[in-house]
Write a protein that holds these residues in place. Structure first.
Motif, mmCIF file in Angstrom:
data_model
loop_
_atom_site.group_PDB
_atom_site.id
_atom_site.type_symbol
_atom_site.label_atom_id
_atom_site.label_comp_id
_atom_site.label_asym_id
_atom_site.label_seq_id
_atom_site.Cartn_x
_atom_site.Cartn_y
_atom_site.Cartn_z
ATOM 1 N N ALA A 1 0.828 -1.205 0.000
ATOM 2 C CA ALA A 1 0.000 0.000 0.000
ATOM 3 C C ALA A 1 0.863 1.257 0.000
ATOM 4 O O ALA A 1 0.602 2.214 -0.741
ATOM 5 N N GLU A 2 1.901 1.269 0.842
ATOM 6 C CA GLU A 2 2.773 2.437 0.923
ATOM 7 C C GLU A 2 3.495 2.685 -0.406
ATOM 8 O O GLU A 2 3.611 3.825 -0.858
ATOM 9 N N VAL A 3 3.970 1.606 -1.017
ATOM 10 C CA VAL A 3 4.666 1.741 -2.300
ATOM 11 C C VAL A 3 3.711 2.235 -3.382
ATOM 12 O O VAL A 3 4.057 3.098 -4.196
ATOM 13 N N ALA A 4 2.496 1.693 -3.406
ATOM 14 C CA ALA A 4 1.521 2.101 -4.418
ATOM 15 C C ALA A 4 1.196 3.585 -4.300
ATOM 16 O O ALA A 4 1.113 4.310 -5.304
ATOM 17 N N VAL A 5 1.018 4.056 -3.067
ATOM 18 C CA VAL A 5 0.688 5.465 -2.849
ATOM 19 C C VAL A 5 1.852 6.368 -3.250
ATOM 20 O O VAL A 5 1.683 7.331 -4.013
ATOM 21 N N THR A 6 3.040 6.071 -2.745
ATOM 22 C CA THR A 6 4.183 6.947 -3.014
ATOM 23 C C THR A 6 4.604 6.915 -4.477
ATOM 24 O O THR A 6 5.005 7.938 -5.038
ATOM 25 N N SER A 7 4.508 5.760 -5.120
ATOM 26 C CA SER A 7 4.927 5.672 -6.525
ATOM 27 C C SER A 7 4.009 6.477 -7.437
ATOM 28 O O SER A 7 4.460 7.074 -8.416
ATOM 29 N N LYS B 1 -5.546 9.249 -10.393
ATOM 30 C CA LYS B 1 -4.514 8.603 -9.584
ATOM 31 C C LYS B 1 -5.045 7.460 -8.719
ATOM 32 O O LYS B 1 -4.299 6.534 -8.378
ATOM 33 N N ALA B 2 -6.295 7.506 -8.323
ATOM 34 C CA ALA B 2 -6.816 6.505 -7.378
ATOM 35 C C ALA B 2 -6.828 5.100 -7.975
ATOM 36 O O ALA B 2 -6.475 4.124 -7.299
ATOM 37 N N ALA B 3 -7.234 4.983 -9.236
ATOM 38 C CA ALA B 3 -7.357 3.663 -9.861
ATOM 39 C C ALA B 3 -6.021 2.923 -9.941
ATOM 40 O O ALA B 3 -5.941 1.743 -9.565
ATOM 41 N N PRO B 4 -4.935 3.539 -10.430
ATOM 42 C CA PRO B 4 -3.664 2.809 -10.463
ATOM 43 C C PRO B 4 -3.125 2.463 -9.077
ATOM 44 O O PRO B 4 -2.459 1.438 -8.913
ATOM 45 N N ILE B 5 -3.393 3.286 -8.069
ATOM 46 C CA ILE B 5 -2.989 2.939 -6.705
ATOM 47 C C ILE B 5 -3.700 1.664 -6.278
ATOM 48 O O ILE B 5 -3.091 0.736 -5.727
ATOM 49 N N PHE B 6 -5.010 1.611 -6.535
ATOM 50 C CA PHE B 6 -5.792 0.419 -6.198
ATOM 51 C C PHE B 6 -5.253 -0.810 -6.917
ATOM 52 O O PHE B 6 -5.086 -1.879 -6.319
ATOM 53 N N ALA B 7 -4.988 -0.680 -8.205
ATOM 54 C CA ALA B 7 -4.527 -1.816 -9.007
ATOM 55 C C ALA B 7 -3.166 -2.319 -8.535
ATOM 56 O O ALA B 7 -2.953 -3.521 -8.353
#
Length: 687
Positions: free
Chosen positions: A312-318, A590-596
Motif C-alpha cells: 500500500a505504501e509503495v503504491a501510494v508513493t509511486s 490517480k486513485a485507480a492505479p494505486i488500487f490496481a
C-alpha cells in the motif's frame, strides 16, 4: 579512697581492648548492614524504564513493528546475536574493557580517574562502566547530584545481580543514544547506513561505537572530521586489546563509507498511521490507561499484514511522487473476518500525521452508487436489465416542491441503458432515476447497515455521493458486498498481553450479520466487474489486475476514489488535497492505479479466486436491446444474473420471425481459478 595509678597498667589495657572491640563490632555491623542492603537490592524490583517498558505493536505474524512512546524515539530492539561482533568488540574496547571481569564498578578505573582529576583539580576523566551507563540511561536523569550518584550505584548493583553480563550488554546496545533520534544499535545502523546491525563491517562499527560519547559532536552528519577522529580512537582501542591488527585498523580507517542521506531517514516505526489508530482504539475503545500503554510493556497483537502494508505504501508513493501537496488514503479490510490488513493515512507521516482514512469531509462521488444499486436490487424494484433513458432530465422531489437537474460528466448521454451499462459508464441520470424509484430513505437505511456512520441527506443527489463519508466507511461497506451480504465489524486489535505474557484483552470471535441477501450481493458484484471491462471507468487499469475484481470509481472536483474488492480484500483509495484544491485531469486518475498496484502486490502469493456464487442466483442469456430472454435469432446475447424470481420471463420477439424459443440458461457453476485469461474467458462465456 584507693586510686588506680598509671603504674598499675590496667586502664590502658582496657582501653586498648575496648578500641579493638569497637573496631570489630563496627566492622561486623557494617558487614551486616551491607548484607542486608544487598539482600534488599536483590529482592527489590527495578523501576520502570521507558526503553524496555514501551508497549509494542505487533503485526499478524507476531513481529514487532512499532512502539508506543510519548517521545519521538527511533528504537528497534534486537538480540545480541543480531548485532555485528565488530560493533560489540569496538564498544567494549572503547567504553569498558573490563566489562566481563568487574561487578558493575571498575575500582581500578575509578581510582585512576580520581587521581587524574585530583592532579588536574577538575573532572577531566570518568570511569563509568557499561552497567553504570545503562542504569543512568534507563532510570535516572543526567543531573550531577549526590543523590543521583547513590541511586546510580544501587541500580547498577541490582542490574548486576539480576541479569547476566550478556543480558546487560544487550540492553545497553538497545538503549544507548546514537544521535538523530536513534536509540539502540539497530535503529542507528538503519539510520546511518540503511542496513541491519548484524551486517555492519569493521569500519562502520568503529564509527558507530564512537558516537555515544558525544552523539552530536561525533555524528558523521554533523561533524565528519570529529567522527573520523573518534573512529581512529576506537580502532586504536581494538588494536590495543588485540582484537584487530594495525593493518586491519588502517584499512578500516581508509575505507570510504556510504552514509544514508538525511532526507531518507524516517521513523523506525513501521505503519505509523496504523500505530496511531491502534493507540486510539486501545485507549478510547478498549479502556486501557494511556500511562499503561506508554510504560506498561504491553504487547498489542494486531491484524496488520506487513506485506500488504508495504504494498500500500509503495503504491501510494509511486503514484503521487512529485505531486506537491496531493494527499491520499488507502485502507484494506479482509471481508471474511473484518481484519484491517493495510492502512495508509497519508503520503508522508513525518510531514503530516493527519489520518485521511478516517476523514469524514470527503464526498465519495459515484463510488457511493453501488450501495444505492444494492438497495434497488434487494427491494426487487429493479434488476440488472432495468432501463432508463440517459438524457438531460429535470427531477421533481419533496412533493414536487423542489427540482434537481443532474448532468453527466462531459455532457455525454447514452440513451436507453441498463444497470450494467450505467455502472460501467458511471451514468448520473440513471443513478438519480434509481434513487427516485427506490427512495432515498431506503438507501440510507441500507448504508447504515453496511457500515456508513456519517450523516446522509435524503435527497436525490445522494445517488451521486454528495454526502461526505470516510474511506474507512467505504471499505467497510464494500466488504459487506464481497462477503455475500454479511457484515463483520472491522477489527485492528486481536489480543493484548502484559509484560509477563498474561492476556489482558482478547477480541471476541467475529460475528457475521446478514444485512443483505447473498444473491443480491452477488448480482451487484457481477455488475461491478464490468467497471474494469472495455468502456468501464476502471478499464485503464484492467491490464494490471490479473484476478477477478469488482469496484467503482468516484470523481468530484476535489476528490478521486476507487473502492473495490476481491474475495480476500475490500479496499478504498482516496486522492485529493487537504485544502479542497480542484483536481486536474491527471490527478483525478490517480486513485485507480494505486488500487490496481496495491491489490496485485498484496495478493501476489494468493491464487486468483472467483466470487462464490450463492444459492438463489439465476444465470440467463439476455437480449441486451430488449432486456428479454434471448433467442437463437438475437444477434447479441449477454449473460446476465438475477435474484431468483426477478428474472425476465418473456422471450425477445424483436429478431427473426419473432417466434424463437429462449436460449437455455447456462448452469451456475464454478469457473476455473485463474485470471491471466479472466477477461477472455468472460467474453467467451457470453458469446
Amino acid at each position: 579512697m584507693q586510686r588506680l595509678t598509671r603504674s598499675g597498667g590496667k586502664k590502658p589495657r582496657k582501653r586498648k581492648w575496648l578500641f579493638i572491640k569497637c573496631i570489630l563490632s563496627a566492622g561486623l555491623l557494617g558487614m551486616c548492614a551491607m548484607g542486608i542492603m544487598l539482600l534488599y537490592l536483590f529482592q527489590s524490583e527495578l523501576p520502570l524504564a521507558d526503553s524496555d517498558r514501551n508497549s509494542q505493536l505487533l503485526d499478524q505474524n507476531g513481529n514487532s513493528i512499532a512502539v508506543f512512546s510519548s517521545g519521538e524515539r527511533n528504537r528497534i530492539s534486537v538480540t545480541l546475536d543480531e548485532i555485528s561482533p565488530w560493533l560489540i568488540q569496538a564498544t567494549l574496547a572503547v567504553e569498558d574493557r573490563q566489562f566481563y571481569d568487574h561487578i558493575g564498578f571498575d575500582i581500578k578505573g575509578m581510582t585512576r580517574a580520581l587521581l587524574v582529576n585530583l592532579k588536574e583539580m577538575d573532572k577531566v576523566q570518568g570511569a563509568s562502566t557499561l552497567t553504570q551507563q545503562l542504569a543512568r540511561n534507563l532510570y535516572l536523569s543526567h543531573e550531577r547530584t549526590w543523590s543521583r550518584k547513590v541511586k546510580e550505584a544501587m541500580y547498577t548493583a541490582q542490574l548486576e545481580m539480576k541479569y547476566s553480563k550478556d543480558e546487560i550488554l544487550q540492553m545497553y546496545l538497545n538503549e544507548i543514544y546514537y544521535g538523530g533520534g536513534a536509540y539502540g544499535i539497530e535503529a542507528a545502523a538503519q539510520m546511518y547506513f540503511g542496513k541491519s546491525a548484524k551486517d555492519l563491517n569493521l569500519a562502520e562499527s568503529a564509527i558507530l561505537a564512537g558516537v555515544p560519547k558525544g552523539p552530536t559532536y561525533y555524528s558523521p552528519y554533523n561533524h565528519m572530521k570529529n567522527a573520523k577522529d573518534r573512529q581512529l580512537t576506537v580502532l586504536s582501542a581494538l588494536v590495543a586489546t588485540g582484537k584487530i591488527t594495525q593493518s586491519q585498523a588502517d584499512e578500516a580507517y581508509a575505507e570510504m563509507l556510504s552514509f544514508k542521506s538525511q532526507k531518507q531517514r524516517t521513523t523506525a516505526d513501521q505503519a505509523p498511521y496504523f500505530r496511531d489508530y491502534v493507540r486510539g482504539v486501545v485507549i478510547h475503545e478498549l479502556g486501557f490507561d494511556e500511562e499503561l500503554l506508554e510504560h506498561g510493556g504491553l504487547r498489542i497483537y494486531s491484524t496488520l499484514d506487513m506485506d500488504a502494508e508495504k504494498a500500500a505504501e509503495v503504491a501510494v508513493t509511486s503514484e503521487l511522487n512529485g505531486s506537491e501537496g496531493l494527499e491520499a488514503a488507502l485502507v484494506s479490510i479482509d471481508p471474511r473476518n473484518g481484519h484491517i490488513k493495510a492502512l495508509v493515512g497519508g503520503v508522508n507521516y513525518t510531514q503530516s500525521q493527519y489520518n485521511h482514512v478516517f476523514a469524514t469531509t470527503r464526498q465519495p462521488g459515484s463510488s457511493f452508487k453501488p450501495i444505492m444499486y444494492l438497495s434497488a436490487l434487494s427491494s426487487g424494484k429493479m434488476t440488472s436489465v432495468s432501463k432508463f433513458s440517459s438524457q438531460p432530465t429535470l427531477f421533481h422531489y419533496d412533493e414536487n416542491r423542489k427540482t434537481y437537474s443532474p448532468k453527466n460528466f462531459g455532457d455525454k448521454y447514452l440513451g436507453e441503458i441498463d444497470m450494467r451499462r450505467a455502472i460501467a459508464a458511471s451514468d448520473n441520470i440513471y443513478a438519480v432515476n434509481t434513487i427516485m424509484t427506490v427512495g432515498a430513505e431506503q438507501v440510507i437505511e441500507l448504508g447504515r447497515k453496511m457500515g456508513i456512520t456519517s450523516p446522509m441527506e435524503a435527497v436525490p443527489s445522494l445517488a451521486l455521493g454528495t454526502s461526505p463519508v470516510s474511506p474507512f466507511e467505504m471499505a467497510s461497506a464494500f466488504a459487506v458486498i464481497s462477503n455475500q451480504g454479511k457484515k463483520i465489524t472491522p477489527v485492528a486489535v486481536l489480543k493484548i498481553t502484559d509484560d509477563k505474557g498474561h492476556v489482558l484483552y482478547e477480541a471476541p470471535s467475529p460475528k457475521a450479520e446478514q444485512v443483505v441477501d447473498p444473491a443480491a450481493a452477488y448480482v451487484l458484484t457481477h455488475l461491478m466487474e464490468s467497471v474494469f471491462d472495455t468502456g468501464g471507468t476502471g478499464n485503464r487499469v484492467s491490464a494490471s489486475i490479473k484476478r477477478p475484481v469488482a469496484g467503482k470509481t468516484g470523481t468530484t472536483s476535489t476528490d478521486a476514489w476507487l473502492v473495490g474488492y476481491t474475495p480476500e480484500l475490500s479496499t478504498a483509495v482516496w486522492v485529493g488535497y487537504d485544502k479542497g484544491k480542484i483536481l486536474g485531469t491527471a490527478e483525478s486518475h490517480k486513485a485507480a492505479p494505486i488500487f490496481a498496484k496495491y491489490t496485485e502486490k498484496a495478493l501476489e502469493k494468493v491464487p486468483p479466486k472467483i466470487f462464490p456464487i450463492p444459492d438463489g442466483v439465476v444465470s440467463l442469456y439476455i437480449d441486451p436491446t430488449s432486456g428479454l430472454l434471448a433467442t437463437a435469432d438475437c444477434p447479441d446475447k449477454q449473460l446476465e444474473v438475477f435474484i431468483k424470481g426477478t428474472e425476465p420471463k418473456e422471450v425477445c420477439a424483436e429478431h427473426g420471425k419473432g417466434k424463437g424459443e429462449s436460449v437455455q440458461p447456462l448452469p451456475v457453476k464454478e469457473k476455473p481459478e485463474s485470471h491471466s485469461w479472466w477477461s477472455d474467458l468472460k467474453r467467451w462465456w457470453m458469446d
